[in-house]
Structure formats: C-alpha cells, structure tokens
Design a protein around this motif. Structure first.
Motif, PDB file in Angstrom:
ATOM      1  N   THR A  90      11.874 -35.635 106.100  1.00 18.64           N
ATOM      2  CA  THR A  90      12.660 -35.294 107.293  1.00 18.64           C
ATOM      3  C   THR A  90      11.896 -34.369 108.234  1.00 18.64           C
ATOM      4  O   THR A  90      12.353 -34.076 109.325  1.00 18.64           O
ATOM      5  CB  THR A  90      13.975 -34.604 106.890  1.00 18.64           C
ATOM      6  N   ASN A  91      10.717 -33.910 107.800  1.00 12.94           N
ATOM      7  CA  ASN A  91       9.917 -32.977 108.590  1.00 12.94           C
ATOM      8  C   ASN A  91       8.448 -33.332 108.410  1.00 12.94           C
ATOM      9  O   ASN A  91       7.896 -33.165 107.326  1.00 12.94           O
ATOM     10  CB  ASN A  91      10.183 -31.541 108.132  1.00 12.94           C
ATOM     11  N   GLU A  92       7.799 -33.832 109.447  1.00 16.32           N
ATOM     12  CA  GLU A  92       6.410 -34.282 109.327  1.00 16.32           C
ATOM     13  C   GLU A  92       5.421 -33.128 109.148  1.00 16.32           C
ATOM     14  O   GLU A  92       4.255 -33.351 108.844  1.00 16.32           O
ATOM     15  CB  GLU A  92       6.011 -35.127 110.534  1.00 16.32           C
TER      16      GLU A  92
ATOM     17  N   LEU B 238       3.347 -37.633 107.139  1.00 12.28           N
ATOM     18  CA  LEU B 238       3.138 -36.228 107.461  1.00 12.28           C
ATOM     19  C   LEU B 238       2.035 -36.059 108.506  1.00 12.28           C
ATOM     20  O   LEU B 238       1.026 -36.751 108.469  1.00 12.28           O
ATOM     21  CB  LEU B 238       2.755 -35.437 106.206  1.00 12.28           C
ATOM     22  N   ARG B 239       2.239 -35.104 109.406  1.00 11.28           N
ATOM     23  CA  ARG B 239       1.210 -34.771 110.390  1.00 11.28           C
ATOM     24  C   ARG B 239       0.322 -33.659 109.852  1.00 11.28           C
ATOM     25  O   ARG B 239      -0.878 -33.830 109.690  1.00 11.28           O
ATOM     26  CB  ARG B 239       1.849 -34.359 111.721  1.00 11.28           C
ATOM     27  N   ASP B 240       0.939 -32.533 109.551  1.00 13.13           N
ATOM     28  CA  ASP B 240       0.178 -31.397 109.020  1.00 13.13           C
ATOM     29  C   ASP B 240       0.925 -30.743 107.855  1.00 13.13           C
ATOM     30  O   ASP B 240       0.766 -29.559 107.584  1.00 13.13           O
ATOM     31  CB  ASP B 240      -0.115 -30.373 110.114  1.00 13.13           C
ATOM     32  N   GLY B 241       1.713 -31.525 107.168  1.00 16.20           N
ATOM     33  CA  GLY B 241       2.434 -31.012 106.009  1.00 16.20           C
ATOM     34  C   GLY B 241       1.544 -30.997 104.777  1.00 16.20           C
ATOM     35  O   GLY B 241       0.326 -31.216 104.851  1.00 16.20           O
TER      36      GLY B 241
ATOM     37  N   ASP C 270      10.628 -28.811 101.440  1.00 12.84           N
ATOM     38  CA  ASP C 270      11.378 -29.724 102.309  1.00 12.84           C
ATOM     39  C   ASP C 270      11.903 -30.943 101.563  1.00 12.84           C
ATOM     40  O   ASP C 270      12.893 -31.551 101.994  1.00 12.84           O
ATOM     41  CB  ASP C 270      10.485 -30.196 103.464  1.00 12.84           C
ATOM     42  N   GLY C 271      11.236 -31.334 100.475  1.00 13.43           N
ATOM     43  CA  GLY C 271      11.702 -32.507  99.757  1.00 13.43           C
ATOM     44  C   GLY C 271      11.003 -32.671  98.422  1.00 13.43           C
ATOM     45  O   GLY C 271       9.820 -32.364  98.290  1.00 13.43           O
TER      46      GLY C 271
ATOM     47  N   LYS D  17      14.686 -25.840 100.603  1.00 15.04           N
ATOM     48  CA  LYS D  17      15.144 -25.074 101.760  1.00 15.04           C
ATOM     49  C   LYS D  17      16.363 -25.774 102.353  1.00 15.04           C
ATOM     50  O   LYS D  17      16.689 -26.904 101.980  1.00 15.04           O
ATOM     51  CB  LYS D  17      14.039 -24.972 102.804  1.00 15.04           C
ATOM     52  N   VAL D  18      17.039 -25.130 103.280  1.00 17.95           N
ATOM     53  CA  VAL D  18      18.177 -25.755 103.952  1.00 17.95           C
ATOM     54  C   VAL D  18      17.687 -27.009 104.676  1.00 17.95           C
ATOM     55  O   VAL D  18      16.697 -26.972 105.417  1.00 17.95           O
ATOM     56  CB  VAL D  18      18.834 -24.784 104.948  1.00 17.95           C
ATOM     57  N   GLY D  19      18.366 -28.120 104.432  1.00 17.32           N
ATOM     58  CA  GLY D  19      17.935 -29.403 104.985  1.00 17.32           C
ATOM     59  C   GLY D  19      16.994 -30.159 104.076  1.00 17.32           C
ATOM     60  O   GLY D  19      16.719 -31.342 104.293  1.00 17.32           O
ATOM     61  N   GLY D  20      16.489 -29.487 103.031  1.00 19.24           N
ATOM     62  CA  GLY D  20      15.589 -30.131 102.082  1.00 19.24           C
ATOM     63  C   GLY D  20      16.333 -31.089 101.171  1.00 19.24           C
ATOM     64  O   GLY D  20      17.517 -30.882 100.862  1.00 19.24           O
ATOM     65  N   ARG D  21      15.636 -32.122 100.713  1.00 21.10           N
ATOM     66  CA  ARG D  21      16.292 -33.167  99.929  1.00 21.10           C
ATOM     67  C   ARG D  21      15.623 -33.401  98.576  1.00 21.10           C
ATOM     68  O   ARG D  21      14.401 -33.327  98.458  1.00 21.10           O
ATOM     69  CB  ARG D  21      16.294 -34.484 100.716  1.00 21.10           C
TER      70      ARG D  21
END
Length: 312
Positions: free
Chosen positions: A22-24, A46-49, A98-99, A233-237
């Motif tokens: 959900t977060n690149e 992912l871009r820079d994750g 994040d996931g 984290k909040v929003g993490g899956r």
C-alpha cells in the motif's frame, strides 16, 4: 534433479501482493521467502522501500542470497517468521512495518525433492525438516516416540482418524527394522489404513501430521501472527495464505479476535469502544481462481486472508 532445479509457482501471487503493498516507499517482510516469487513482485512495486525475507530452508536461503546481491533493498535471514522480532530492528530500526506476508505450508521444491523426505510419492530419506541442520528428523522421532505420541500427532495435526491403528503398525514394524525412508513409512501407513479416501493417497494425512509436528508449524504460526500484528504500523497489513484447515482455522480465529475482540456473553453491557480494537479484516477470504487451480493443482486448497491495523 537437485532441489534448486525444482520449480515453485507462487499461489495467488498478484492478489496477495496487491493486498500487501500500500506504500511504494514502505517497509515489508516476507515471512516465507521460498523461491522469491512474492518477494520479487513486491520489490517491483516498491520505489525506495525495503523488504526483509525469512526462511528456514537452506536452499531457499541460497536463492535469497542471490537476490540480495541483485537488489540492495532486500535482505534474507535464515530463521522462522516466528522470530522476526529478533531481526527486524537491525534492518528497520524502531519503525513499524507496512506489510507482512506469510505463504504457509511446504513449497513445491521441498515436496518434489525426494532427498528432503516430505513426499510419500518419491522415495527418499525420512527427514521432513525445513531446516535439515536443526532439530530431530522424522526418522529419528519415529524411532523413539511412544505409540500414543505418534497416534496423537497424526490425529491432531493430520486429522487422521485411523491414527491409533497406524501408530501401532509403525511401532511393530520399527522392531523389525529401522524406518528410515519415505517409501517404508508410506507402505506401513497404507497397509494399516482400512479405508482409503477416493482420490487421496492413504499416507497423506499421516505425513502431514508428522511434518507439521517435526517443524512446529502451528506453534510458529500462532507466535508469528501475534508478532506480525504487533509489528504493523497504522494502515499496515498482514497477508496470509494457508493451505489446510488447521492453518486456516488458526489464521481465521486470530484475525477475528483482533478485529472483533474476544467472544463475550451477549448480555454483558460492553460496547466495541470498550474492547480497544485496533484492527480490521480486509475483504473476505479469497480462494484461487478456476484458471489458477487448473494450471497449478496445488493451489486448490489455498485461502487468502488479510488483516489491517487501524490505530495504535
């Protein structure tokens, strides 16, 4: 054929990664690297994750090391996902994740490589360890375990209804000669099983139960789910793919508990706000498409479930 040459097809690959990322620029964990199918697709999103992978299997770790050399955003650790908290701080510091992905069960390369001892279809050493360098092999355990313990393992983890009869046969046969190969064990189980299920090898449930016990798969899963939820984290899956009813039951109950709170008597004057619920399930349980099952029969029993943290 060596284990490194066996092909593994990741189940529900696109669906699971779509739910996970959900977060690149996020930080992710693949708890079951295998041959890196899910990992590689996550990295492509992912871009820079950054992505941390786990696996017990030394052959999987070899594949992971190669990917590490190709992509600096990825690191691999040889350990169970149940112990991820021992390694996350070194990679991600104090930040939450994040996931987290868990693709449970045994991979196709492990099943197809006779030397690993997972399969009743191919004769090989009776090992069954995901990490052959740790713990007791199936052959070593069968040589010393009490008849009741063998029966309980096959019944509890393999749901084998003839477990007592099969355990008795195993203990009788081991007095004649050590049971050291998958073919030996498969033959003993088949001969002791009085009612073969149509379309299923009579050794299926016994082998499943012993394998789960030898690798502490359900214990690792229960611990891993708790650790994973705490790490988000909040929003993490948390995205989990299970392959048999025992696994899926644990995952389903855990996600229900985290998203709805404990089961309480209806008459208690307690509202959801009092339960301190911090998670929600995302969508319904998902099964593979008909096309996927047709192209990969091992996907037929898979179930995908997703849990998301909604607040700290």
């Amino acid at each position: 054929m060596t284990s490194s040459e066996h092909e593994h097809i990741s189940v529900m690959l696109d669906e699971s990664v779509e739910m996970l990322v959900t977060n690149e620029s996020g930080q992710y964990v693949d708890g079951t690297f295998g041959r890196g199918g899910h990992t590689r697709l996550v990295l492509s999103k992912l871009r820079d994750g950054k992505l941390l992978g786990f696996d017990k299997d030394p052959v999987a770790i070899e594949f992971g090391r190669k990917l590490e050399a190709e992509d600096s955003r990825f690191e691999i650790v040889q350990d169970s996902f149940a112990n991820m908290l021992d390694h996350i701080p070194a990679v991600f510091g104090t930040e939450k994740i994040d996931g987290i992905m868990m693709d449970l069960g045994v991979s196709s390369p492990q099943l197809d490589d006779a030397e690993r001892g997972f399969s009743f279809m191919n004769d090989g050493p009776l090992d069954m360890r995901m990490n052959p360098d740790q713990g007791m092999s199936a052959a070593e355990w069968i040589a010393v375990a009490a008849e009741k313990e063998i029966a309980d393992v096959m019944y509890q983890y393999g749901e084998e209804r003839f477990s007592r009869r099969i355990a008795k046969a195993i203990c009788e046969k081991r007095l004649e000669a050590p049971i050291t190969t998958t073919a030996q064990l498969s033959k003993i189980v088949a001969e002791a099983n009085p009612a073969w299920e149509k379309g299923k090898n009579p050794a299926t449930r016994a082998f499943q139960g012993i394998r789960i016990y030898i690798n502490n798969e359900l214990g690792d899963l229960e611990k891993g789910l708790e650790v994973a939820a705490d790490s988000l984290k909040v929003g993490g899956r948390l995205v989990v793919i299970s392959f048999h009813s025992l696994e899926d039951r644990i995952v389903k109950r855990f996600m229900k508990k985290m998203s709805k709170g404990p089961d309480l008597p209806r008459h208690l004057p307690i509202q959801n706000a009092h339960l301190d619920i911090k998670f929600k399930t995302v969508g319904k349980a998902t099964k593979p498409s008909k096309d996927e099952v047709t192209s990969n029969v091992r996907s037929r029993s898979a179930v995908l479930r997703v849990l998301e943290r909604t607040r700290d």
